[in-house]
Design an enzyme around this catalytic site. Sequence first.
Site, short mmCIF file in Angstrom:
data_model
loop_
_atom_site.label_atom_id
_atom_site.label_comp_id
_atom_site.label_asym_id
_atom_site.label_seq_id
_atom_site.Cartn_x
_atom_site.Cartn_y
_atom_site.Cartn_z
N ASP A 78 0.85 -1.23 0.13
CA ASP A 78 0.20 0.00 -0.01
C ASP A 78 1.09 1.19 0.01
OD1 ASP A 78 -2.22 1.80 0.11
OD2 ASP A 78 -2.28 1.44 2.33
N ASP A 80 -0.17 4.87 1.40
CA ASP A 80 -0.37 5.57 2.75
C ASP A 80 0.16 4.84 3.91
OD1 ASP A 80 -1.31 8.26 1.25
OD2 ASP A 80 -2.98 6.91 0.99
#
Length: 519
Positions: A78, A80
């Site tokens: 991912d 963030d």
Amino acid sequence: MAVAIGARFVLKPALRCRTHLAGALRTFGQVYSVDDVKESYIALKRRIDIMSSSEKKPADVFVNNGLNLSDIKVYGFDYDFTLARYNNNVQKIIYDSCIEYLVQEKHYPEDLRKLAPDWAFGIRGLHLDITNGLLMKIDCFHYILETSVYHGRQRVPPEKVKEIYGGFHVADKDMNNFYGRSRSVRPRFRHLNDLFSLSEVALIINLMEFFRDREHCDPSCVVADIGDAITQAHSRGVFHAKVMSDIGQFVSRDAGICELLERLRQVDKELVIITNSSFNFINEGMTYFVGDDWRQFFRVVIVDARKPLFHTQEWNPFRAWDVERNRPLWKAVDALEHSQVYQGGSMNGLLRMTGWKESEILYFGDDVYSDLADPSLHAGIRTGCIVPELEHEVEMSNTEGFVRHAKFLSGLNQILERMQMHHSEDKVGKLCIREWEAERDQLREELKMVFNPQFGSMFRTHRNQSYYFNRLARFSDLYTSDLCNLLHYTTDHRFYPRRASLPHEAQKRLPSKEFIEST
């Protein structure tokens, strides 16, 4: 009752009275006098410092499910809070944006602008009672930690909590489901589990406190408005625009990310980014802390993925992203080109077009629901969770005071069990039990306050795993405070889970009378 004799089992009559029970205790184990049990208590206090304990490091990678990195051929990330490590300035952006939205569009009092967020008051992983506006800690059995229920900054007394909920248990129907999704249009409780929820916790605390001191309000309306405010901070691009305007103010530049990506590439691992963020947003960050050529590390980059739907949809088309002209292309995608950027898509499509096998993928994210639950449970993809708060928790759990209290508390529980078993009806035994239970309760509160005075540790309640950690343990094979902690391990490292004793298995005995005399 079945009694084992050699390899055979012989049925015995059920024990029907205390006389038989006492006899059974003598048959199956030593009978302890009150003085024996009290001497065990004294021994525990005297010798607590020489009882062994193992210190953990804040940069360790911790194991829920055994994993051999030699089996992993694909590393997924991912963006963030995983590749990008944000500081608290990010939370302040969201908080301030929400306050402005509430004042300007929902016509809340302008005095809200004067409320400074207290980031140290709450923690992640709390549950929000949507109807009453209460924040609370819930354990893995859906029991509320009765000393950790707050309305604003005011603790709700346990007797009031019991009155509101008819006890301390939360019914399954009132919770989000196993994957963190709503069972109904409006469930009574919502789990605040992701890292962006820290801003929401701060808003709930301040607004509930504000209206309690000034005027009556419907907490459910305030909670709904806060939810709308959080949504607009993301959907209107306020958060992204602020971060992109001064990336260095919000994102830490860590050379370890480049080192990690390069190490994985050198041993022929394939890398992929799967993020819900836009290309423009992640390009700004990746360029900042990796470099202009950051895409060379990745087999494919997937943006606007719409997780968790990305993991569960049978089919959703990929759209190629034109990096030069900054727009999506309309041509059908039937192959994923190396280092190229794609919008949307699905895990099924990704596996089909790359030939990757689910069991050979290790995917890292920070959200136990949208990042990890579906790939772990449905596809058998191996998962790792990034939990920044873990660094502080490990540091606190290594302190001398915490270690002493935790070891003593563990021993005290065994002593209570022993006294309860042998002398629960004796006057002296009852008195000891009451005193030791009071001491135990005090120790529990002291241990809780080591991490956070209001809510304690993210990972446990007094007795059990917290609801958050229960989900973390189920949905992630590994967890650690920072992605770069992988640099402490080789790419063929084998992670072994700790073997914990089950309640019915033999445990280490308490210090004996002979131990006291010999030392």
